[in-house]
Design a protein around this motif. Sequence first.
Motif, PDB file in Angstrom:
ATOM      1  N   SER A 128      -2.468   9.293  -7.030  1.00  0.00           N
ATOM      2  CA  SER A 128      -3.202   8.369  -7.506  1.00  0.00           C
ATOM      3  C   SER A 128      -3.385   6.992  -6.852  1.00  0.00           C
ATOM      4  CB  SER A 128      -2.646   7.917  -8.862  1.00  0.00           C
ATOM      5  OG  SER A 128      -1.412   7.441  -8.727  1.00  0.00           O
ATOM      6  N   GLY A 129      -2.772   6.938  -5.565  1.00  0.00           N
ATOM      7  CA  GLY A 129      -2.784   5.808  -4.855  1.00  0.00           C
ATOM      8  C   GLY A 129      -2.342   6.307  -3.260  1.00  0.00           C
ATOM      9  N   VAL A 130      -2.418   5.150  -2.494  1.00  0.00           N
ATOM     10  CA  VAL A 130      -2.031   5.518  -0.893  1.00  0.00           C
ATOM     11  C   VAL A 130      -0.671   6.055  -0.905  1.00  0.00           C
ATOM     12  CG1 VAL A 130      -2.013   4.501   1.145  1.00  0.00           C
ATOM     13  CG2 VAL A 130      -3.971   4.217  -0.154  1.00  0.00           C
ATOM     14  N   ASP A 131      -0.261   6.825  -0.242  1.00  0.00           N
ATOM     15  CA  ASP A 131       1.141   7.339   0.028  1.00  0.00           C
ATOM     16  C   ASP A 131       1.802   6.315   1.003  1.00  0.00           C
ATOM     17  OD1 ASP A 131       3.662   8.365   0.615  1.00  0.00           O
ATOM     18  OD2 ASP A 131       2.814  10.413   0.756  1.00  0.00           O
ATOM     19  N   THR A 132       2.490   5.196   0.449  1.00  0.00           N
ATOM     20  CA  THR A 132       3.185   4.169   1.373  1.00  0.00           C
ATOM     21  C   THR A 132       4.274   4.801   2.285  1.00  0.00           C
ATOM     22  OG1 THR A 132       4.456   3.605  -0.342  1.00  0.00           O
ATOM     23  CG2 THR A 132       2.092   2.463  -0.013  1.00  0.00           C
ATOM     24  N   SER A 133       4.834   5.955   2.058  1.00  0.00           N
ATOM     25  CA  SER A 133       5.666   6.586   2.913  1.00  0.00           C
ATOM     26  C   SER A 133       4.952   7.078   4.261  1.00  0.00           C
ATOM     27  CB  SER A 133       6.406   7.473   2.168  1.00  0.00           C
ATOM     28  OG  SER A 133       5.780   8.860   2.205  1.00  0.00           O
ATOM     29  N   LEU A 134       3.744   7.176   4.347  1.00  0.00           N
ATOM     30  CA  LEU A 134       2.983   7.524   5.470  1.00  0.00           C
ATOM     31  C   LEU A 134       2.066   6.624   5.925  1.00  0.00           C
ATOM     32  CD1 LEU A 134       1.623  11.133   4.122  1.00  0.00           C
ATOM     33  CD2 LEU A 134       3.370  10.908   5.567  1.00  0.00           C
ATOM     34  N   TRP A 135       1.650   5.710   5.087  1.00  0.00           N
ATOM     35  CA  TRP A 135       0.681   4.753   5.670  1.00  0.00           C
ATOM     36  C   TRP A 135       1.068   3.268   5.299  1.00  0.00           C
ATOM     37  CZ3 TRP A 135      -2.636   7.339   8.237  1.00  0.00           C
ATOM     38  CH2 TRP A 135      -3.013   8.783   7.954  1.00  0.00           C
ATOM     39  N   VAL A 136       0.522   2.253   6.140  1.00  0.00           N
ATOM     40  CA  VAL A 136       0.455   0.926   5.669  1.00  0.00           C
ATOM     41  C   VAL A 136      -0.994   0.681   5.287  1.00  0.00           C
ATOM     42  CG1 VAL A 136       0.845  -1.494   6.898  1.00  0.00           C
ATOM     43  CG2 VAL A 136       2.441   0.379   7.307  1.00  0.00           C
ATOM     44  N   GLN A 137      -1.089   0.092   4.342  1.00  0.00           N
ATOM     45  CA  GLN A 137      -2.450  -0.143   3.786  1.00  0.00           C
ATOM     46  C   GLN A 137      -2.971  -1.728   3.954  1.00  0.00           C
ATOM     47  OE1 GLN A 137      -3.252   0.951  -0.117  1.00  0.00           O
ATOM     48  NE2 GLN A 137      -4.894  -0.387  -0.647  1.00  0.00           N
ATOM     49  N   ASN A 138      -4.057  -1.792   4.318  1.00  0.00           N
ATOM     50  CA  ASN A 138      -4.669  -3.073   4.523  1.00  0.00           C
ATOM     51  C   ASN A 138      -5.988  -3.373   3.944  1.00  0.00           C
ATOM     52  OD1 ASN A 138      -2.491  -4.661   6.142  1.00  0.00           O
ATOM     53  ND2 ASN A 138      -3.296  -3.636   7.966  1.00  0.00           N
ATOM     54  N   GLY A 139      -6.191  -4.141   3.089  1.00  0.00           N
ATOM     55  CA  GLY A 139      -7.355  -4.164   2.331  1.00  0.00           C
ATOM     56  C   GLY A 139      -7.658  -3.382   1.223  1.00  0.00           C
ATOM     57  N   SER A 140      -8.661  -2.979   0.919  1.00  0.00           N
ATOM     58  CA  SER A 140      -9.079  -2.057  -0.099  1.00  0.00           C
ATOM     59  C   SER A 140      -9.080  -0.771   0.353  1.00  0.00           C
ATOM     60  CB  SER A 140     -10.621  -2.524  -0.823  1.00  0.00           C
ATOM     61  OG  SER A 140     -10.819  -1.635  -1.834  1.00  0.00           O
ATOM     62  N   VAL A 141      -8.332   0.070  -0.357  1.00  0.00           N
ATOM     63  CA  VAL A 141      -8.144   1.575   0.096  1.00  0.00           C
ATOM     64  C   VAL A 141      -7.851   2.203  -1.374  1.00  0.00           C
ATOM     65  CG1 VAL A 141      -7.377   3.684   1.082  1.00  0.00           C
ATOM     66  CG2 VAL A 141      -7.590   1.482   2.478  1.00  0.00           C
ATOM     67  N   THR A 142      -8.575   2.917  -1.921  1.00  0.00           N
ATOM     68  CA  THR A 142      -8.131   3.775  -3.069  1.00  0.00           C
ATOM     69  C   THR A 142      -8.206   5.192  -2.854  1.00  0.00           C
ATOM     70  OG1 THR A 142     -10.498   3.751  -4.061  1.00  0.00           O
ATOM     71  CG2 THR A 142      -9.265   2.102  -4.598  1.00  0.00           C
ATOM     72  N   VAL A 143      -7.420   5.917  -3.490  1.00  0.00           N
ATOM     73  CA  VAL A 143      -7.399   7.372  -3.639  1.00  0.00           C
ATOM     74  C   VAL A 143      -7.768   8.228  -4.775  1.00  0.00           C
ATOM     75  CG1 VAL A 143      -5.694   9.432  -3.168  1.00  0.00           C
ATOM     76  CG2 VAL A 143      -5.527   7.153  -1.961  1.00  0.00           C
ATOM     77  N   SER A 144      -8.464   9.329  -4.943  1.00  0.00           N
ATOM     78  CA  SER A 144      -8.878  10.013  -5.937  1.00  0.00           C
ATOM     79  C   SER A 144      -9.756  11.098  -5.595  1.00  0.00           C
ATOM     80  CB  SER A 144      -9.911   9.315  -6.859  1.00  0.00           C
ATOM     81  OG  SER A 144     -11.198   8.615  -6.346  1.00  0.00           O
ATOM     82  N   GLY A 145      -9.490  12.356  -6.088  1.00  0.00           N
ATOM     83  CA  GLY A 145     -10.084  13.510  -6.033  1.00  0.00           C
ATOM     84  C   GLY A 145     -10.103  13.964  -4.433  1.00  0.00           C
ATOM     85  N   GLY A 146      -8.758  13.912  -4.067  1.00  0.00           N
ATOM     86  CA  GLY A 146      -8.554  14.344  -2.623  1.00  0.00           C
ATOM     87  C   GLY A 146      -9.416  13.511  -1.444  1.00  0.00           C
ATOM     88  N   GLN A 147      -9.622  12.580  -1.923  1.00  0.00           N
ATOM     89  CA  GLN A 147      -9.949  11.489  -0.783  1.00  0.00           C
ATOM     90  C   GLN A 147      -9.792  10.041  -0.863  1.00  0.00           C
ATOM     91  OE1 GLN A 147     -14.292  11.605  -1.649  1.00  0.00           O
ATOM     92  NE2 GLN A 147     -14.703  13.843  -1.026  1.00  0.00           N
ATOM     93  N   ASN A 155      -8.171  -0.403   5.672  1.00  0.00           N
ATOM     94  CA  ASN A 155      -7.857   0.462   6.731  1.00  0.00           C
ATOM     95  C   ASN A 155      -6.363   1.124   6.125  1.00  0.00           C
ATOM     96  OD1 ASN A 155      -5.869  -1.453   7.840  1.00  0.00           O
ATOM     97  ND2 ASN A 155      -7.865  -2.408   8.592  1.00  0.00           N
ATOM     98  N   LEU A 156      -5.998   2.118   6.943  1.00  0.00           N
ATOM     99  CA  LEU A 156      -4.671   2.550   6.968  1.00  0.00           C
ATOM    100  C   LEU A 156      -4.149   2.864   8.321  1.00  0.00           C
ATOM    101  CD1 LEU A 156      -5.247   5.603   4.346  1.00  0.00           C
ATOM    102  CD2 LEU A 156      -4.096   3.440   4.042  1.00  0.00           C
ATOM    103  N   PHE A 157      -2.782   2.477   8.515  1.00  0.00           N
ATOM    104  CA  PHE A 157      -2.234   2.647   9.646  1.00  0.00           C
ATOM    105  C   PHE A 157      -1.094   3.615   9.518  1.00  0.00           C
ATOM    106  CE2 PHE A 157      -4.147  -1.356  10.176  1.00  0.00           C
ATOM    107  CZ  PHE A 157      -4.841  -1.472  11.467  1.00  0.00           C
ATOM    108  N   GLY A 158      -0.970   4.662  10.205  1.00  0.00           N
ATOM    109  CA  GLY A 158      -0.095   5.377  10.190  1.00  0.00           C
ATOM    110  C   GLY A 158       1.577   4.933  10.418  1.00  0.00           C
ATOM    111  N   ARG A 159       2.635   5.235   9.541  1.00  0.00           N
ATOM    112  CA  ARG A 159       4.022   4.493   9.735  1.00  0.00           C
ATOM    113  C   ARG A 159       4.425   5.346  10.976  1.00  0.00           C
ATOM    114  NH1 ARG A 159       5.866   1.080   6.490  1.00  0.00           N
ATOM    115  NH2 ARG A 159       4.623   0.679   4.442  1.00  0.00           N
ATOM    116  N   THR A 160       4.275   6.353  11.649  1.00  0.00           N
ATOM    117  CA  THR A 160       5.083   7.095  12.503  1.00  0.00           C
ATOM    118  C   THR A 160       3.946   7.044  13.887  1.00  0.00           C
ATOM    119  OG1 THR A 160       5.797   8.789  10.839  1.00  0.00           O
ATOM    120  CG2 THR A 160       5.824   9.233  13.266  1.00  0.00           C
ATOM    121  N   ALA A 161       4.663   6.696  14.874  1.00  0.00           N
ATOM    122  CA  ALA A 161       3.965   6.515  16.406  1.00  0.00           C
ATOM    123  C   ALA A 161       4.279   7.891  16.871  1.00  0.00           C
ATOM    124  CB  ALA A 161       4.746   5.372  17.248  1.00  0.00           C
ATOM    125  N   TYR A 162       2.907   8.589  17.516  1.00  0.00           N
ATOM    126  CA  TYR A 162       3.085   9.787  18.162  1.00  0.00           C
ATOM    127  C   TYR A 162       2.755   9.734  19.734  1.00  0.00           C
ATOM    128  CZ  TYR A 162       2.932  11.490  13.436  1.00  0.00           C
ATOM    129  OH  TYR A 162       3.262  11.526  12.189  1.00  0.00           O
TER     130      TYR A 162
END
Length: 174
Positions: A128-147, A155-162
């Motif tokens: 129902s929302g951005v998974d904050t264990s995976l992403w740092v969220q800035n601004g407006s990002v919503t999650v619904s219906g697999g999107q 925007n979303l920034f990944g928490r892990t560097a590769y």
Amino acid sequence: SFSVSSQPGWGYRRGLFLDNANASVLRAGYSIELVLDTSALVGAGKLRADGNDLRVVWDDGATQFELDRLAETPFNASDTEIWFKTRASIPAGGRDAHYFIYYGNPSAGTPPAAPNRVWALWDAFDGSGVDTSLWVQNGSVTVSGGQAHFGVGGNLFGRTAYSDARFEVRLRLS
């Protein structure tokens, strides 16, 4: 773990050779793509059309370990893309011959196929929302219906560097 003796009925076992042509070590946990003509196997009666009897196994001679695997494209096709994660590092210029596919078991159950155990980063955006264990969220990002839906400036920034990665994303722009 996986044991052919405790899970009888596998008609076929084929070895996979993973060659590392790079000048550096291919680390354990690297996602590998296997392209397989599953339509030929189905046509020969060696594989179920749904592919549920295809297993990827790492076998070091002492332990057999069944790996999660995902088909990115449909089974019963000439170019089925099957992804799995390496279990051990492969030295630069080296080969690992500890991987096998098993198939041809008409009574096989559903194989392990967790996306987060195949790829380093996976998010189905099914909450129902951005998974904050995976992403740092800035601004407006919503999650619904697999999107994930991005508002202007969101925007979303990944928490892990590769250090080495293939990044794949599916976008629908409106």
